[in-house]
Write a protein that holds these residues in place. Structure first.
Motif: not given
Length: 645
Positions: A488-494, A497-498, A547-553
């Motif tokens: 799940i962690k890898d999916n969220l930081r897709y 990646l950092d 996942r989009a939240w983590v990407a912070n676009p």
């Protein structure tokens, strides 16, 4: 029911595959290993040369044995009688044929087997075969490395090619067929090279070397053996032409069957829900029958090559044995020479038969190679602009200026579309199915290239940006929640990646992912299958939002992102989305109009055009198309809301 979208129809190709260009391209794949290839050729030549020399040396051993046997039989002559005297005596007694045979031999009357000479010859033969084996093993080992390195480069080239193909390619081709090309066809191609590359080389060298030795022993017998070559060649070509079509059809059928199985497995719930199991089984049966028929025909037709060439070889063997025996009796040849020639005859016919068998494999391998090359030759998306533009500090102002686009030439979908999205605005896009809503954001992402007009971000034409740079500014949450195999962690930081642990948890808490993740035994380290198995559709949708939240676009695209969650969860997601959209330009494709009431700008699309725009209240007051859409969803509550405006 037809689920294989974009699968190609029609029968197998009716013309033969292009061997010349394909083989030339196959050899070009291995050009980087040209030094190793030269070494393989040299080792193969040495191995074949020693193997070809051995039968002639072994023929001397046969002569030594036969000379000893005959010499022992001539012990009736007085001691000290020479061969010439024995020959003269035999002629005088009327045994001229026996005298001729004895004259061609290296015999001493009364002397038996020379064991020392025989042992020396056998040691030489053993040494020849051992050294030949070493060089043959070495060239086989090097060849394996050459083939595997070539396949490594080919797979790398294909992976890069897949990244360069436009989205339209994957809409026109079935996924199963594409997967079959990059897996089954490459594996078959690799096996073909491993099995045929050195064998064909050795077979050709063996034919040349053996033919030379045969002419050195008996030009007449060699000429007779050589007559079988055009016969074998004609038979092989005639059979090969008929098998080429079937091998091409075999691998095409394999791709279609794989595509059907992949789609039936992916959509097995839909198949069962609509009671289409029998239709799916019937389609599988048709595809399987087609594969069975083409495979059986290909193997049967090409399999005729070996028995046909063996039949010709056996006829040649009979002729050589009879004529060779006559020449021994006439003293023209020694029995060791005939024995060596018969071995060479077998060695000559064996590689000829092998060449026929290799053509069988080559047909299949080249058919697979051409399918791979067809993928590599597919039209790529337009290259990025050089030098590319750069978005220094993106603010998120998006402008569509007189944009036109159609998936097919002459069939426009987006027509003269213009719009402006200011930084931080939430722009909702609504309209009936097929209005062009998703197409609009696909053009913004440059999944497709526009026919005319411009799309700019902060005044920079997106066509001048690299696709990677453009898409790094955009975050997308699709209606279909896609997760890959991993934690799940890898999916969220897709999308980043950092991303730190804190960023992941913050996004998970804000989007209500944290509460169900923490109920799992391994929490964020829980491993998901490639379809997110174990999670509900709504939970998978929440994961994609997180996942989009983590990407912070800088720019956010939501394609009906809350369509798969219940009403209570939707309220929570809308709250989270409001936070996520803060200070970001957002495009929201919505079917449920309740989700976009607070949008800064609502674009109403129909038939590829923006027919209305404004906020929720303004559009309701106009009582136009948006009013009708809203009425169709809410009915009487709409009248009450309008009366309060």
């Amino acid at each position: 029911m037809t689920m294989m979208r974009g699968a190609r129809a029609g029968g197998p190709p009716q013309k033969a595959i292009a061997f010349g260009p394909s083989l030339k391209r196959i050899l070009a794949l291995m050009a980087a290993d040209r030094i190793r290839i030269a070494a393989v050729v040299a080792m193969a030549a040495i191995s074949v040369g020693l193997s070809v020399l051995a039968p002639k040396v072994l023929g001397h051993a046969t002569d030594i044995i036969f000379d000893g046997v005959v010499g022992q039989m001539l012990d009736t002559f007085p001691a000290g009688t020479t061969k010439e005297q024995a020959v003269a005596a035999l002629r005088a007694s009327g045994q001229g044929q026996l005298a001729d045979m004895l004259n061609a031999m290296n015999v001493v009357p009364g002397q038996g087997l020379d064991l020392q000479a025989l042992g020396g010859v056998l040691v030489i033969v053993l040494g020849l075969y051992v050294v030949a084996f070493f060089f043959n093993w070495s060239q086989g080992y090097i060849t394996t490395g050459i083939v595997q390195r070539s396949m490594y480069r080919l797979r790398t080239e294909i992976e890069a090619k897949l990244d360069k193909l436009p989205m339209s390619h994957f809409q026109q081709e079935s996924r199963g067929d594409v997967l079959s090309r990059v897996t089954n066809d490459i594996d078959n191609f690799s096996q073909t090279l491993n099995q045929t590359l050195t064998q064909i080389l050795i077979a050709v060298l063996t034919v040349c070397g053996v033919l030379g030795m045969m002419f050195s022993i008996s030009p007449m017998l060699a000429g007779i053996s050589l007559l079988t070559v055009p016969v074998v060649a004609v038979i092989t070509v005639m059979i090969a032409k008929r098998s080429q079509v079937q091998f091409a059809a075999q691998w095409k059928s394999t791709g279609e069957l794989n595509g059907h199985v992949e789609e039936m497995f992916t959509g097995h719930e839909i198949v069962k829900a609509f009671g289409q199991q029998q239709a799916a089984i019937e389609k599988f049966r048709v595809s399987n029958d087609s594969l069975y028929e083409s495979s059986a025909k290909a193997q049967f037709i090409s399999g005729i090559i070996m028995p046909s060439t063996n039949f010709i070889s056996n006829l040649n063997y009979v002729v050589v044995a009879v004529l060779g025996g006559i020449q021994v009796a006439q003293g023209a040849l020694t029995i060791g020479s005939v024995q060596a020639f018969i071995q060479y005859s077998r060695q000559f016919s064996q590689p000829m038969a092998q060449l026929g068998s290799m053509i069988n494999l080559l047909q299949s391998g080249v058919a697979s190679a051409e399918r791979v090359f067809e993928l590599l030759d597919a039209e790529e998306q337009t290259p990025d602009h050089t030098p590319p533009a750069v978005l220094a500090e993106p603010k998120g102002r998006v402008v569509f200026d007189h944009v036109n686009f159609g998936y097919k030439p002459g069939e426009p979908l987006i027509k003269d579309l213009s719009l402006v999205a200011e930084p931080g605005q939430t722009v909702a896009i609504v309209g009936p199915t097929g209005a062009g809503k998703t197409t609009l954001v696909n053009l913004l992402m440059r999944f497709y290239e526009i026919d005319s007009g411009t799309i700019t971000i902060d005044g920079v034409n997106t066509a001048r940006l690299t696709r990677d740079d453009l898409r790094s500014q955009l975050g997308m949450v699709l209606q279909d929640a896609w997760l890959f195999g991993g934690t799940i962690k890898d999916n969220l930081r897709y999308g980043k990646l950092d991303a730190t642990e804190e960023e992941i948890i913050e996004a998970a808490v804000a989007t209500h992912v944290d509460h169900f993740v923490m109920s799992l035994p391994d929490g964020y380290e829980t491993v998901l299958s490639d379809d997110g198995g174990g999670l509900s559709q709504g939970q998978r949708q929440l994961m994609t939002i997180a996942r989009a939240w983590v990407a912070n676009p800088g720019i956010l695209i939501l394609d009906e992102a809350t369509s798969s969650v219940d009403t209570r969860t939707e309220v929570m997601i809308r709250t989270a989305m409001n936070k996520l959209r803060h200070n970001r330009t957002s495009f929201v494709i919505a079917h449920r109009l309740s989700t976009i009431r607070d949008a800064d700008l609502i674009l109403v699309m129909n038939n590829g055009e923006i027919i209305e725009q404004g906020n929720h209240h303004v559009l309701l007051e106009r009582k136009g198309f948006y009013f009708e859409l809203y009425m169709s969803q809410f009915g009487d509550p709409l009248v009450e809301e309008v009366s309060q405006l």
